[in-house]
Design a protein around this motif. Structure first.
Motif, mmCIF file in Angstrom:
data_model
loop_
_atom_site.group_PDB
_atom_site.id
_atom_site.type_symbol
_atom_site.label_atom_id
_atom_site.label_comp_id
_atom_site.label_asym_id
_atom_site.label_seq_id
_atom_site.Cartn_x
_atom_site.Cartn_y
_atom_site.Cartn_z
ATOM 1 N N GLU A 50 30.922 -7.392 -0.635
ATOM 2 C CA GLU A 50 29.560 -6.829 -0.144
ATOM 3 C C GLU A 50 28.556 -6.778 -1.682
ATOM 4 N N GLU A 51 27.446 -6.476 -0.777
ATOM 5 C CA GLU A 51 25.906 -6.454 -1.074
ATOM 6 C C GLU A 51 25.602 -5.087 -1.592
ATOM 7 N N ILE A 52 24.986 -4.525 -2.712
ATOM 8 C CA ILE A 52 24.007 -3.248 -2.423
ATOM 9 C C ILE A 52 22.892 -3.408 -2.078
ATOM 10 N N ASP A 85 20.766 1.965 -3.322
ATOM 11 C CA ASP A 85 21.003 2.447 -3.646
ATOM 12 C C ASP A 85 19.916 3.752 -4.250
ATOM 13 N N LYS A 143 25.245 -0.623 2.413
ATOM 14 C CA LYS A 143 25.618 -1.538 1.968
ATOM 15 C C LYS A 143 25.601 -3.076 2.890
ATOM 16 N N THR A 189 24.625 4.798 -1.142
ATOM 17 C CA THR A 189 24.453 3.686 -1.007
ATOM 18 C C THR A 189 23.780 3.485 0.409
#
Length: 70
Positions: free
Chosen positions: A48-50, A53, A39, A37
């Motif tokens: 946290e944000e992806i 992916d 992030k 990923t």
């Protein structure tokens, strides 16, 4: 100009290999090849944000290549 150092927690990271920082938006980005990923984390947030992916079908070398082109 003054400089400030902020530590980022690596809790939950599997194998982070690259970190970048956008000073304008105050967002840190990193690649975690263990989770496949990319992030992000805003400096005024703890969530946290992806960003991307890449799933199980992407090799580590391909992930590194993608990160160096962003």
């Amino acid at each position: 100009p003054s400089q400030q150092v902020t530590a980022l927690s690596a809790e939950g990271a599997n194998n982070p290999i690259a970190v970048d920082y956008d000073p304008r938006d105050q967002v840190a980005y990193w690649t975690d090849v263990g989770f496949r990923t990319i992030k992000s984390l805003r400096m005024n947030s703890s969530r946290e944000e992806i960003v991307l992916d890449l799933g199980e079908g992407v090799s580590k070398s391909h992930l590194v290549k993608i990160m160096t082109q962003v």
